[in-house]
Scaffold this active site. Sequence first.
Site, PDB file in Angstrom:
ATOM      1  N   ASP A 128       0.812  -1.228   0.000  1.00 57.59           N
ATOM      2  CA  ASP A 128       0.000   0.000   0.000  1.00 57.59           C
ATOM      3  C   ASP A 128       0.840   1.272   0.000  1.00 57.59           C
ATOM      4  O   ASP A 128       0.285   2.380  -0.041  1.00 57.59           O
ATOM      5  CB  ASP A 128      -0.963  -0.004   1.182  1.00 57.59           C
ATOM      6  CG  ASP A 128      -2.073  -1.021   1.000  1.00 57.59           C
ATOM      7  OD1 ASP A 128      -2.621  -1.093  -0.108  1.00 57.59           O
ATOM      8  OD2 ASP A 128      -2.386  -1.752   1.963  1.00 57.59           O
ATOM      9  N   ASP A 189      -5.565  -5.748  -5.370  1.00 56.62           N
ATOM     10  CA  ASP A 189      -5.468  -4.331  -5.007  1.00 56.62           C
ATOM     11  C   ASP A 189      -4.125  -3.720  -5.431  1.00 56.62           C
ATOM     12  O   ASP A 189      -4.011  -2.539  -5.703  1.00 56.62           O
ATOM     13  CB  ASP A 189      -5.597  -4.132  -3.494  1.00 56.62           C
ATOM     14  CG  ASP A 189      -6.541  -5.095  -2.799  1.00 56.62           C
ATOM     15  OD1 ASP A 189      -6.756  -6.204  -3.303  1.00 56.62           O
ATOM     16  OD2 ASP A 189      -7.044  -4.750  -1.726  1.00 56.62           O
TER      17      ASP A 189
END
Length: 411
Positions: A128, A189
């Site tokens: 992330d 993701d």
Amino acid sequence: MSKKSTEGAPFGTGKARIGNGAAEDRDKPGPDLEANRPPVFERAAAYVLRQIDAGLDTFGPCAYPAPSSTGGIYPAIPNFEWTSGFWTGMLWLAYELTGEAKYRRAAESQLPDYRARLDGKIGTDTHDLGFLYSLSAVNEYRITGNPKAREAGLMAAELLAARYLPEAGIIQAWGNLNDPEERGRMIIDCLMNLPLLYWASEESGDPRFAEYARSHVRQSARYLVRPDRTTYHTYYMDAETGEPKYGTTHQGHADDSCWARGQAWGIYGFMLSYLHTQDSELLRLSKTLADYFAERTPADGVVYWDLVFLAGNAQERDSSASAVAACGLLEMARQLPAGSAQRQEAERQAFAILTALDAGYTTRDLPGSNGVLKHGVYNKPRGIGVDECTIWGDYYYFEALVRVLKPEWRP
Ligand code: GLY
């Protein structure tokens, strides 16, 4: 992506191309978007700005909204979550849309905190880093040219690149690289985090970052996308031999169901790699996932949190998944030839999502909320942020509106 890279892919040979119009017809606002834009989008963006203005008092140089709200209200938390960048990203979007210095000042005031997070290695064992630093440091460097922002962006890219497992050809999603639970696991993701690597190669001249990104997108296409146009949330590779192991879910309903936000990350994420590689297979793949997403979207325009659920059941919607998909569709439209039926269809779908979100999913009727989009789902299996605002839902809703209102905007 090279020819070799698509070998063994479960979704065809790349012959069924889309987007083969003349290059000069692509990456243009085109007449379609201008002519067809529903007027409600100005009002919708004004509402987002109003919520951001209210948030300026709550969030600050070291305070960010939690990933999801509680009863419609985001608590302020320090910079350790994967989601801080969405608030900073909203501030930059607000600045780009309005030119008002208060948004720029608020975003810039957070850069030292992002740098401290890197120096202290706070929650940096994650893919992330892309969400976090593309939307904060890289955005700041792009908009203001601040060299400190560039430095932070490149530091984050180094940490992300260090998660690359060469035998498997992927970036490990979560945790320490030697954690047996997480070793060799990629997740859909992560496609959203690859632009940090493409940017780092462009900025530093070191091709290594972009090579890792291209390898990761290739492996994602091969193993995360299933032949029936659905996606796995996560997939384990053998980090030593590079052999594929098995797919599993983390936030979806079941290992073989299709987590709605994962599919949306795929729609937008493959488009983002298309922008950097010009590999039409990625554009085609994004469209394939988008078609499935559209088929599973109920008539009111917003998906359930897992695409296994269809209209009429009691499950929650995930407004954030639809907002992410809208951004992917708008980018797809921009890459298709102006005036083409495919481009108009992608725009139509994106506009339908945005219209639905504006009509029934904002917090306008939730007094006291500091969020924008209600009815999001963070993690249903673990009971976190169910039927709440999510800060990425707010960010991508706003990004989609900015894309429509300011067609020259680029991610
Ligand atoms: N990237 C984590 C999520 O979408 O919830």
